[in-house]
Write a protein that holds these residues in place. Structure first.
Motif, PDB file in Angstrom:
ATOM      1  N   PHE A 584       0.851  -1.183   0.000  1.00 16.47           N
ATOM      2  CA  PHE A 584       0.000   0.000   0.000  1.00 16.47           C
ATOM      3  C   PHE A 584       0.891   1.238   0.000  1.00 16.47           C
ATOM      4  CE2 PHE A 584      -1.994   3.449   2.421  1.00 16.47           C
ATOM      5  CZ  PHE A 584      -3.203   3.593   1.759  1.00 16.47           C
ATOM      6  N   SER A 585       0.621   2.169  -0.902  1.00 17.66           N
ATOM      7  CA  SER A 585       1.318   3.457  -0.895  1.00 17.66           C
ATOM      8  C   SER A 585       0.286   4.564  -1.048  1.00 17.66           C
ATOM      9  CB  SER A 585       2.357   3.529  -2.010  1.00 17.66           C
ATOM     10  OG  SER A 585       1.754   3.476  -3.287  1.00 17.66           O
ATOM     11  N   TYR A 586       0.446   5.578  -0.236  1.00 19.50           N
ATOM     12  CA  TYR A 586      -0.502   6.697  -0.234  1.00 19.50           C
ATOM     13  C   TYR A 586       0.299   7.996  -0.238  1.00 19.50           C
ATOM     14  CZ  TYR A 586      -4.153   9.895   1.459  1.00 19.50           C
ATOM     15  OH  TYR A 586      -5.032  10.944   1.601  1.00 19.50           O
ATOM     16  N   THR A 591       4.346  16.435  -0.141  1.00 21.94           N
ATOM     17  CA  THR A 591       5.370  16.459   0.901  1.00 21.94           C
ATOM     18  C   THR A 591       5.344  15.242   1.827  1.00 21.94           C
ATOM     19  OG1 THR A 591       3.919  17.684   2.417  1.00 21.94           O
ATOM     20  CG2 THR A 591       5.294  18.968   0.916  1.00 21.94           C
ATOM     21  N   GLN A 592       4.349  14.393   1.725  1.00 17.57           N
ATOM     22  CA  GLN A 592       4.298  13.275   2.657  1.00 17.57           C
ATOM     23  C   GLN A 592       3.644  12.051   2.018  1.00 17.57           C
ATOM     24  OE1 GLN A 592       1.827  14.054   6.116  1.00 17.57           O
ATOM     25  NE2 GLN A 592       0.741  15.678   5.036  1.00 17.57           N
ATOM     26  N   SER A 593       4.106  10.887   2.451  1.00 16.64           N
ATOM     27  CA  SER A 593       3.593   9.627   1.910  1.00 16.64           C
ATOM     28  C   SER A 593       3.728   8.526   2.956  1.00 16.64           C
ATOM     29  CB  SER A 593       4.362   9.225   0.642  1.00 16.64           C
ATOM     30  OG  SER A 593       5.705   8.899   0.959  1.00 16.64           O
ATOM     31  N   VAL A 594       2.938   7.473   2.746  1.00 19.61           N
ATOM     32  CA  VAL A 594       2.968   6.285   3.598  1.00 19.61           C
ATOM     33  C   VAL A 594       3.108   5.066   2.695  1.00 19.61           C
ATOM     34  CG1 VAL A 594       1.691   4.846   5.223  1.00 19.61           C
ATOM     35  CG2 VAL A 594       1.590   7.323   5.423  1.00 19.61           C
ATOM     36  N   ASN A 595       3.969   4.129   3.092  1.00 21.63           N
ATOM     37  CA  ASN A 595       4.136   2.889   2.341  1.00 21.63           C
ATOM     38  C   ASN A 595       4.099   1.704   3.298  1.00 21.63           C
ATOM     39  OD1 ASN A 595       5.051   3.535  -0.673  1.00 21.63           O
ATOM     40  ND2 ASN A 595       5.995   5.054   0.674  1.00 21.63           N
ATOM     41  N   MET A 596       3.395   0.648   2.896  1.00 23.30           N
ATOM     42  CA  MET A 596       3.320  -0.575   3.682  1.00 23.30           C
ATOM     43  C   MET A 596       3.496  -1.769   2.759  1.00 23.30           C
ATOM     44  SD  MET A 596       0.277   0.172   6.446  1.00 23.30           S
ATOM     45  CE  MET A 596      -0.867   0.886   5.264  1.00 23.30           C
ATOM     46  N   ASN A 597       4.100  -2.842   3.307  1.00 22.35           N
ATOM     47  CA  ASN A 597       4.357  -4.026   2.505  1.00 22.35           C
ATOM     48  C   ASN A 597       4.374  -5.254   3.399  1.00 22.35           C
ATOM     49  OD1 ASN A 597       6.192  -6.109   1.119  1.00 22.35           O
ATOM     50  ND2 ASN A 597       5.847  -4.628  -0.505  1.00 22.35           N
ATOM     51  N   ASN A 638       6.652  -4.381   6.680  1.00 22.69           N
ATOM     52  CA  ASN A 638       7.266  -3.100   7.003  1.00 22.69           C
ATOM     53  C   ASN A 638       6.317  -1.971   6.658  1.00 22.69           C
ATOM     54  OD1 ASN A 638       7.949  -2.039   4.166  1.00 22.69           O
ATOM     55  ND2 ASN A 638       8.921  -4.046   4.164  1.00 22.69           N
ATOM     56  N   VAL A 639       6.506  -0.854   7.344  1.00 22.61           N
ATOM     57  CA  VAL A 639       5.730   0.350   7.087  1.00 22.61           C
ATOM     58  C   VAL A 639       6.668   1.547   7.223  1.00 22.61           C
ATOM     59  CG1 VAL A 639       4.994   0.491   9.501  1.00 22.61           C
ATOM     60  CG2 VAL A 639       3.718   1.723   7.751  1.00 22.61           C
ATOM     61  N   SER A 640       6.508   2.533   6.347  1.00 20.61           N
ATOM     62  CA  SER A 640       7.355   3.728   6.410  1.00 20.61           C
ATOM     63  C   SER A 640       6.516   4.969   6.154  1.00 20.61           C
ATOM     64  CB  SER A 640       8.497   3.639   5.389  1.00 20.61           C
ATOM     65  OG  SER A 640       7.990   3.605   4.065  1.00 20.61           O
ATOM     66  N   TYR A 641       6.964   6.073   6.731  1.00 18.05           N
ATOM     67  CA  TYR A 641       6.284   7.364   6.579  1.00 18.05           C
ATOM     68  C   TYR A 641       7.338   8.422   6.296  1.00 18.05           C
ATOM     69  CZ  TYR A 641       3.968  11.743   7.848  1.00 18.05           C
ATOM     70  OH  TYR A 641       3.488  13.031   7.843  1.00 18.05           O
ATOM     71  N   SER A 642       7.080   9.285   5.312  1.00 17.35           N
ATOM     72  CA  SER A 642       8.002  10.358   4.947  1.00 17.35           C
ATOM     73  C   SER A 642       7.269  11.689   4.937  1.00 17.35           C
ATOM     74  CB  SER A 642       8.609  10.104   3.561  1.00 17.35           C
ATOM     75  OG  SER A 642       9.321   8.878   3.525  1.00 17.35           O
ATOM     76  N   VAL A 654      10.279   7.797   8.995  1.00 17.50           N
ATOM     77  CA  VAL A 654      10.096   6.815  10.053  1.00 17.50           C
ATOM     78  C   VAL A 654       9.785   5.469   9.417  1.00 17.50           C
ATOM     79  CG1 VAL A 654       8.805   6.202  12.140  1.00 17.50           C
ATOM     80  CG2 VAL A 654       9.198   8.603  11.586  1.00 17.50           C
ATOM     81  N   GLY A 655      10.369   4.414   9.934  1.00 15.53           N
ATOM     82  CA  GLY A 655      10.111   3.084   9.399  1.00 15.53           C
ATOM     83  C   GLY A 655      10.074   2.031  10.498  1.00 15.53           C
ATOM     84  N   VAL A 656       9.267   0.997  10.286  1.00 15.74           N
ATOM     85  CA  VAL A 656       9.178  -0.142  11.199  1.00 15.74           C
ATOM     86  C   VAL A 656       9.212  -1.418  10.364  1.00 15.74           C
ATOM     87  CG1 VAL A 656       7.838  -1.318  12.981  1.00 15.74           C
ATOM     88  CG2 VAL A 656       7.825   1.176  12.882  1.00 15.74           C
TER      89      VAL A 656
END
Length: 881
Positions: A584-586, A591-597, A638-642, A654-656
């Motif tokens: 998932f990417s949003y 200026t900001q996005s979220v990615n999950m996998n 994993n999930v990340s936010y920019s 930020v990433g987990v």
């Protein structure tokens, strides 16, 4: 006659009415303007010419536009945006049609800009896109003579290590591309030092799922990080070469040279090196050579090829302390290892790719041949639960040829609704080795610690290993609705099949003191294993200008088979795993996005973990495989936010990451009695559940002073649990890792510098009785200053101080000071001399700790850390200005 006049009058009236009705039809054109990577282009100029009238509109922040009140059935459409080529087309309405939706209009980059026109405005330093973070080079400090490496150091979240490897948010950038295409050997560390930063407009860090995924849109698995450099218009060409020689007071010296020709997709390079490295603990001599070529060889066919060769001799000495935890206590080993080796390597790589709209083709061939001859002497002094001394000397020879082939083909339907790809790969390889091992074990009385006996053994070990594997796959995606729609929905199907086979032979012989050689049947075997795995996945994908997600379900049946010569028992295990998959990417905004996998994968045990024949090459730790091992299954998420400031350049990432494995193969360390009623270790293997790893990390960049200064912060926290067995008893090792740093960077025209502090802490807590936790704690303070005194002269100094506690072998908390002086001369500063001093106070040490199973390993290399090095370099560069 009157009737005819009446009829003509009626026809005339109807014609006028029809024309009036036609003129009253109000038509509308809708669409969206985007660039070549599907990003919206707000502020684009859209014009429609309808007869004598002209209608104009500007695209909104999503790149969308709508033009109404169009009265003609056919109209001319013009789309323009600064920095892009204009797009013109004709839009024709069908009878009674009042709306035409054009979907996405893709504008290509304009390469012929007007020299006299300069448009200035606020620069956006960082932009967030799907699977991509883009840095605008013009927003950062670029000095004359800077290379891409100097530019990357300014990006928040980007780290360049001492070996040249580049990481973004803790993940290594594994491939280099220029303008979206593979560049020379794709070696990131090599070319960021050679390409001038002034020829690039943007730098992109891309989460890449592979060429097939880019074609079909099916994104499954974990992406790799790719560095893509975007050149300024017309600057995708140049020639660059370098020759350098160096010498150091540690008796090290080297000579390196390379030449490169770059004309867009046409790329040629060649180079070679000879280096001698000596630092007391290591003496290495190696010679390497490489050539590469890539170019267009057909209408739409591209060839890439490269050849590398190298050979070297290596002398190495290191000291290791190992603490092995078990149910009776601990075994402490002090080890010294000396090795002399000679190796050689040849590798050839070739590939073909075809680039055509709606089609995709790629193939590759890789051949590698390596050989290695090694002489080794070692000592292992054990205390604690086991009191023994082991002295070993050995010689070994090994040859390892390997061949890999791959091919993939993609096709798109004429209606652009469906895309399919086929892939195939195969590999064949192996190794053949011979070892002559002489061991001497000293046994001690456990009460008096006096030596009671020694045992001398000379073994001759022959190994022959062969591996063959075939992989095939099919992917298909079907668009639901119109492919030109702004929002696209599709269904996905994937199937892959893989077979890998291993043939392994182990022959052990013993030579007595008279020279007689005897074959040891109990330590020899012929073993064959085959692993068959299938992956079946169905899914659904949604893709819009902001959101892209895919969900699916995966079935993974597998079969593991094995047999042993002379034994009737065979391995025949069937495993069936299933798991959801998704990404998932949003893009919340520019200026900001979220990615999950998330994904899952099956892994077969290694052949050495399966074979039940003892491997006695280390007599203090005999290894025996377990033929009953099951296939393991790994879950990874994993999930990340920019978040980036659109003009300030402030950045937060930020990433987990989390992973766990079912039926993971782990070691079972057993203490058994030997023939002298002493103890020795024996390693076996079992399947376990309960292993997991959770890691979180973040970076913050706070630029100020027109981005000449930046405060950066970053860190990570990791939690893990490792299941281990000692003497058939299940135990756990719960670990904690914590790291935090803060720093200040300055980039001015004549001065740059950085200062920072970091803190790290790690602990390992075994549940084994009587284990004492050993925690490692470290503080580090560092500072680097570089002064550009003149255009051709600069100097630098860096200082670091460590405060470390927790090492069993002790640490002397060194203060390290390095300094250098750099002078360039000749036209365009093509030649330079660099004199660098390392560890001026001679306080350096080389310590590291690793945890593996029930062992805590500390390694120290006794090497020279204080020395001086002088390097002369000649650069020839000719890039388009």
């Amino acid at each position: 006659m009157n009737a005819q006049r009446i009829i003509l009058l009626l026809v005339f009236i109807c014609t006028l009415s029809s024309q009036e009705l036609t003129a009253q039809i109000k038509r509308t054109i809708k669409g969206s303007v985007k660039d070549s990577i599907n990003q919206a282009l707000p502020g684009s100029y859209v014009r429609v010419i309808t007869g004598k009238d002209t209608l104009t509109v500007i695209t909104d922040k999503e790149g969308d536009f709508s033009l109404s009140n169009i009265t003609t059935q056919s109209s001319g459409l013009l789309v323009r945006s600064i920095g892009y080529k204009s797009h013109t087309t004709t839009v024709t309405f069908l009878e009674k049609q009042d709306l035409v939706e054009l979907g996405n209009i893709i504008l290509k980059t304009e390469f012929n800009m007007l020299d006299e026109v300069v448009i200035k405005g606020k620069i956006t330093p960082i932009r967030v896109m799907k699977d991509t973070i883009e840095y605008n080079a013009d927003a950062f400090m670029i000095r004359e003579g800077d290379y891409v490496e100097d530019l990357l150091k300014q990006f928040p979240g980007m780290v360049i290590k001492d070996d040249g490897k580049v990481t973004s948010m803790g993940k290594e950038l594994t491939k280099l591309r220029v303008n979206g295409k593979d560049f020379f050997t794709s070696n990131v560390a090599e070319f960021i030092k050679k390409l001038p930063s002034s020829i690039f407009s943007h730098v992109q860090v891309i989460d890449d799922y592979g060429d097939e995924a880019n074609f079909t849109g099916i994104k499954v698995g974990q992406p790799r990080k790719v560095l893509n450099l975007v050149t300024k218009p017309g600057k995708d060409k140049g020639t660059f070469a370098n020759v350098s020689g160096s010498a150091a007071t540690s008796n090290s010296y080297g000579l390196n040279g390379n030449a490169n020709v770059w004309k867009g997709r046409k790329q040629m390079s060649g180079g070679g090196s000879f280096n001698n490295t000596s630092n007391e603990a290591q003496i290495n001599n190696n010679t390497n050579g490489a050539v590469s070529f890539s170019d267009k060889i057909g209408k739409k066919l591209y060839l890439r090829s490269s050849y590398n060769t190298g050979n070297g001799t290596y002398e190495n000495t290191n000291f290791t302390n190992i603490e092995s935890v078990n149910s009776l206590g601990t075994i402490n080993s002090v080890n010294e290892n000396k090795s002399n080796s000679e190796n050689g390597n040849h590798s050839l790589s070739m590939g073909l790719t075809s680039e055509e709209s709606g089609k995709f083709f790629a193939s590759g061939l890789d051949v590698n041949l390596s050989k290695d001859n090694t002489e080794n002497t070692s000592s292992s002094l054990q205390t604690g639960v086991i009191r023994q001394d082991l002295f070993t000397s050995s010689t070994s020879k090994q040859n390892s040829p390997n061949v890999n082939i791959n091919m993939s083909l993609g096709l798109g339907g004429k209606d652009k609704r469906g895309r399919a790809s086929l892939s195939f790969s195969g590999r064949a390889g192996g190794s053949k080795g011979h070892q002559d091992i002489l061991t001497d074990i000293d046994y001690y009385d456990k009460d008096t610690n006096e030596k009671v006996k020694d045992s001398l053994l000379n073994r001759l070990v022959e190994t022959r290993n062969g591996e063959r594997a075939i992989n095939a796959g099919f992917n298909y995606s079907k668009t639901l609705g119109n492919p030109k729609d702004t929002i696209q929905k599709s269904i996905e199907f994937s199937y892959s099949f893989s077979v890998s086979s291993n043939n392994n032979e182990l022959e052990t012989r013993v030579k007595d003191i008279s020279g007689k050689i005897s074959f040891i049947d109990s330590l020899s075997n012929v073993y064959t294993s085959t692993f068959i795995n299938q992956n079946i996945r169905g899914g659904y994908r949604y893709n819009s200008s902001k959101i892209n997600y895919g969900i699916g379900f995966t079935l993974q049946p597998s079969i593991l088979m094995g047999s042993y010569e002379g034994r009737t028992d065979k391995i025949n295990q069937k495993t069936f795993n299933s798991s959801p998959s998704g990404n998932f990417s949003y893009v919340i905004s520019k200026t900001q996005s979220v990615n999950m996998n998330y994904n899952g994968s099956s892994n077969a045990p290694r052949f050495d973990q399966l074979q039940p024949v003892p491997d006695t090459r280390n007599l203090q730790n005999v290894i025996i495989g377990n033929p009953e091992l099951k296939t393991s299954f790994n879950h990874n998420a994993n999930v990340s936010y920019s978040l980036f400031g659109i003009t300030s350049g402030k950045a937060l990432q930020v990433g987990v990451n989390a992973s766990t494995t079912l039926n993971e193969v782990v070691s079972n360390i057993i203490l058994i009695k030997d023939t002298l009623n002493s103890l020795k270790q024996e390693t076996r293997y079992v399947n376990v559940n309960g292993n997991y790893n959770i890691n979180s990390n973040y970076t913050i960049g706070l630029p100020f002073g027109n981005r000449k200064y930046m405060v950066s912060m970053g860190g990570n926290v990791g939690l893990n649990n490792s299941v281990i067995f000692t003497d058939n008893v299940k135990n756990n090792n719960k670990g904690l890792n914590f790291f935090q740093n803060i720093g200040l960077n300055m980039d001015l025209k004549s001065f740059s510098g950085s200062a920072g502090a970091s803190y790290s802490y790690s602990e390992n807590n075994y549940t084994i009785v009587n284990f004492k936790p050993q925690n490692l704690e470290s503080w580090n303070f560092n500072m680097n200053l570089a002064f550009k005194i003149r255009k051709s002269f600069n100097t630098s100094v860096d200082v670091s101080k460590n405060f470390t506690s927790g090492y069993r072998s002790g640490a002397n908390n060194p203060l390290l000071i390095n300094a250098s002086v750099f002078k360039s001369f000749f036209k365009n500063n093509r030649a330079s001399v660099n004199i660098r001093a390392y560890d001026l106070l001679n306080q350096g040490n080389n310590l590291f700790r690793a945890v593996s199973g029930n062992m805590i390993i500390e390694n120290r290399s006794k090497q020279i850390t204080r020395y001086f090095m002088a390097t002369f370099s000649m650069n020839i560069e000719n890039f388009v200005k």
